[in-house]
Design a protein around this motif. Sequence first.
Motif, PDB file in Angstrom:
ATOM      1  N   ILE A 122       0.881  -1.319  -0.382  1.00 30.63           N
ATOM      2  CA  ILE A 122      -0.520  -0.693   0.022  1.00 30.63           C
ATOM      3  C   ILE A 122       0.817   1.111   0.067  1.00 30.63           C
ATOM      4  O   ILE A 122       1.432   1.321   0.614  1.00 30.63           O
ATOM      5  CB  ILE A 122      -1.103   0.151   0.826  1.00 30.63           C
ATOM      6  N   ILE A 123       0.717   1.658  -0.934  1.00 30.83           N
ATOM      7  CA  ILE A 123       1.648   3.435  -1.256  1.00 30.83           C
ATOM      8  C   ILE A 123       1.151   4.042  -1.544  1.00 30.83           C
ATOM      9  O   ILE A 123      -0.242   4.741  -2.279  1.00 30.83           O
ATOM     10  CB  ILE A 123       2.453   3.484  -2.449  1.00 30.83           C
ATOM     11  N   ASP A 124       1.447   5.643  -0.518  1.00 32.90           N
ATOM     12  CA  ASP A 124       1.317   6.657  -1.020  1.00 32.90           C
ATOM     13  C   ASP A 124       1.446   7.321  -1.828  1.00 32.90           C
ATOM     14  O   ASP A 124       3.062   7.219  -2.286  1.00 32.90           O
ATOM     15  CB  ASP A 124       1.989   7.691   0.296  1.00 32.90           C
ATOM     16  N   ASN A 125       0.457   7.409  -3.066  1.00 37.42           N
ATOM     17  CA  ASN A 125       0.565   7.847  -4.667  1.00 37.42           C
ATOM     18  C   ASN A 125       1.147   9.638  -4.609  1.00 37.42           C
ATOM     19  O   ASN A 125       2.007   9.502  -5.498  1.00 37.42           O
ATOM     20  CB  ASN A 125      -0.221   8.088  -5.260  1.00 37.42           C
ATOM     21  N   LYS A 126       1.423  10.380  -3.152  1.00 38.24           N
ATOM     22  CA  LYS A 126       2.208  11.451  -3.371  1.00 38.24           C
ATOM     23  C   LYS A 126       3.340  11.355  -2.788  1.00 38.24           C
ATOM     24  O   LYS A 126       4.297  12.493  -3.654  1.00 38.24           O
ATOM     25  CB  LYS A 126       1.750  12.299  -3.088  1.00 38.24           C
ATOM     26  N   THR A 127       3.613  10.515  -1.733  1.00 35.91           N
ATOM     27  CA  THR A 127       4.731  10.692  -1.465  1.00 35.91           C
ATOM     28  C   THR A 127       6.079   9.293  -1.892  1.00 35.91           C
ATOM     29  O   THR A 127       7.270   9.492  -1.609  1.00 35.91           O
ATOM     30  CB  THR A 127       6.018  10.466  -0.538  1.00 35.91           C
ATOM     31  N   GLY A 128       4.998   8.427  -2.755  1.00 38.56           N
ATOM     32  CA  GLY A 128       6.057   6.826  -2.342  1.00 38.56           C
ATOM     33  C   GLY A 128       6.046   6.115  -1.528  1.00 38.56           C
ATOM     34  O   GLY A 128       6.418   5.569  -1.752  1.00 38.56           O
ATOM     35  N   LEU A 129       6.278   6.571  -0.334  1.00 36.88           N
ATOM     36  CA  LEU A 129       6.166   6.460   1.088  1.00 36.88           C
ATOM     37  C   LEU A 129       5.231   4.593   1.007  1.00 36.88           C
ATOM     38  O   LEU A 129       3.933   4.404   1.074  1.00 36.88           O
ATOM     39  CB  LEU A 129       5.936   6.326   1.345  1.00 36.88           C
ATOM     40  N   THR A 186      -1.818 -13.641  -6.990  1.00 35.59           N
ATOM     41  CA  THR A 186      -1.584 -11.527  -7.802  1.00 35.59           C
ATOM     42  C   THR A 186      -0.807 -10.847  -7.187  1.00 35.59           C
ATOM     43  O   THR A 186      -1.366 -10.562  -6.046  1.00 35.59           O
ATOM     44  CB  THR A 186      -3.236 -11.301  -8.770  1.00 35.59           C
ATOM     45  N   TYR A 187       0.263 -10.664  -7.545  1.00 43.99           N
ATOM     46  CA  TYR A 187       0.809  -9.595  -6.917  1.00 43.99           C
ATOM     47  C   TYR A 187      -0.137  -8.098  -7.637  1.00 43.99           C
ATOM     48  O   TYR A 187       0.270  -7.739  -8.218  1.00 43.99           O
ATOM     49  CB  TYR A 187       2.395  -9.591  -7.686  1.00 43.99           C
ATOM     50  N   LEU A 188      -0.352  -7.379  -6.349  1.00 44.38           N
ATOM     51  CA  LEU A 188      -1.727  -6.227  -6.558  1.00 44.38           C
ATOM     52  C   LEU A 188      -0.819  -4.852  -5.873  1.00 44.38           C
ATOM     53  O   LEU A 188      -1.406  -5.352  -4.202  1.00 44.38           O
ATOM     54  CB  LEU A 188      -2.850  -6.605  -6.445  1.00 44.38           C
ATOM     55  N   GLN A 189      -0.526  -3.957  -6.478  1.00 45.99           N
ATOM     56  CA  GLN A 189       0.316  -2.810  -5.548  1.00 45.99           C
ATOM     57  C   GLN A 189      -0.748  -1.363  -6.024  1.00 45.99           C
ATOM     58  O   GLN A 189      -1.176  -1.657  -6.613  1.00 45.99           O
ATOM     59  CB  GLN A 189       1.487  -2.338  -6.397  1.00 45.99           C
ATOM     60  N   ILE A 190      -1.094  -1.222  -4.403  1.00 51.04           N
ATOM     61  CA  ILE A 190      -2.470  -0.281  -4.414  1.00 51.04           C
ATOM     62  C   ILE A 190      -2.106   0.792  -4.203  1.00 51.04           C
ATOM     63  O   ILE A 190      -0.940   0.824  -3.055  1.00 51.04           O
ATOM     64  CB  ILE A 190      -3.109  -0.878  -3.518  1.00 51.04           C
ATOM     65  N   THR A 191      -1.878   2.209  -4.489  1.00 46.88           N
ATOM     66  CA  THR A 191      -1.628   3.495  -4.234  1.00 46.88           C
ATOM     67  C   THR A 191      -3.211   4.151  -3.189  1.00 46.88           C
ATOM     68  O   THR A 191      -4.169   4.056  -4.078  1.00 46.88           O
ATOM     69  CB  THR A 191      -0.977   3.967  -4.805  1.00 46.88           C
TER      70      THR A 191
END
Length: 599
Positions: A122-129, A186-191
Amino acid sequence: MLNFKSYILLIGLLAGICVHAHAQELLEKRITIRINNQPLDETLQKIGDLGGFSFSYSPDMIDIKGRVSVQANNQSIREILTELFKDKVTFKERRKYIILQKNNTATQEEEKPENFNLNGYIIDNKTGLKLANASIYESVTLASTVSNQYGYYKIRLPTSKQNIRLEVRKEDYIAKSIAIPSRQDTYLQITLTPDTLKPLSGIAPRHVSRVDSLHHKVAVPQYPVASNMPSASSALSAPVASKDYEKLKGTYQKVQTQFINAFASAKQAIHTRNIEDTLHRPFQASVLPFLGTNHQLSGNIINDYSVNLIAGYSLGVRKMEVGSILNVVRGNVTGFQLAGISNIVGNNVDGFQYANFLNLTLGNFNGFQGTNLINYTGRNFRGFQVAGAGNVVVEVLEGYQLAAGYNYAHTVRSGHQIAAVNFADSSATVPFGLFSFVRRNGYRRYEFSTDEFNYFSTSFKTGVDRFYNIFTLGFNALQPDKPLGSLGYGFGTGQNLGRGWMANADLTASVVFPKDDPLENIGYGLFRFSLGIEKKLGRGLAVFAGPSLNLLSGNQSGVINAEKTKWFDPIWLGETPNVSKKSYGWVGFQLGIRFCNRI
């Protein structure tokens, strides 16, 4: 003192703990690597060298001579391996090794597995953290998980379900709903996008509009600072002070936080903070708050029927809840709620609630609330409140409080308080008890008087003017031919005649203390019915006078000497008292001053 062997053992344990902690973080180590068209075994060797670990695998199951390319800049080992093997290989940590195994479920096309796994970050789509403590769940099966400290999540879902949607929630982030078309690992990256409007305006986060999304937000109940309900007098229509609401709000938050921490698992507490959706189920059963049919999402679900073996935890109940020990509900309860020890409700109750020891409702209550010990309602109460020890209504009572011990209500608008001790800030009705105190519009008199029996008497009267309690003490200053004094209790009623005039009718019973008898031999009782007329001289001072009807009875004769009475000469009823008489009746008179409250 620790011997040498103990030191060695301690050092070994600490080293084992450190190695274990280190191993748990291998997949989260970040490296930078660039490889173009190199054999797989050489690529794995370089990744292991950069990460400080080794790979373990069988060459027969993995094509180690196949050529691969990797371009990774400060990425975790997990992300690199996921991109490298494309879900064809599984990997797990063991000490300083990462074990690679062929993913059999990915190649079994004929026999479909019952479940599949989704995993990723789970990633912050503004900072990438990477975002820790995000809630990921599926609203039909109630499968759920929480992202770990590195932002990684893994959730297991059934392959048989159609139209699966993954719900992702994080406090202070905009909610996201994702359709899952595939039924395989499935590998699912979520922002997630930060909700920049919430901290500025205090409004709730925006949600994806869906039929099964939450449409009820559970928060501190927002009540108006001033009450617009009609009242019987101006004393009852005063607004609720904002500081009282802030105190209530703080109490609500503190109590709810304590309950969440006490009865919910760590994942449930995180879901409670993140998820503002409301899920519904017709029935749930649980052993403990974190062990039941609603799994880790129990704190976000409203149930029609709920059965709890030891303790249950839910967002709400629509029809009935039964628990052998404890029921904890974050939101509202409608219908029937029964607990062996305690019911805890964070908002409103409409219906029947009973527990053997404690009912705690932080919102409004409408119906019947009963317990052997204590009932507590944090807002308004309408109905019947029955307790063995005590009842508490923080705001308005419109109904009845019955208790063997005490009753408290801030404002009584209808019904009655009936207990040994009653307390209210204001009341439009009559409380019945041995001691009743109404602070704002009650009746209180501190009275000093004299009469034919006691040269000096003082009384305290408290309650309301229609019915008040009387505590009285008389004293004769060691005068001859008089008792030492008396101590009594009674009831009275008053009628306001207007223009500062009031009429009172009082009935008291007193124990009389002769001068020469020990306390254990006291056997004299004085019963008095008195009428009085009061005239106020100011807001806090009044004078009064009036006749009284008296009966004195005891187990000895000669208590009163009729020939030596002074001050007021009583009118004797029946025969004139003599040395052989044990009972005396007379008409007397009293006068005195009163210090009054301002009502």
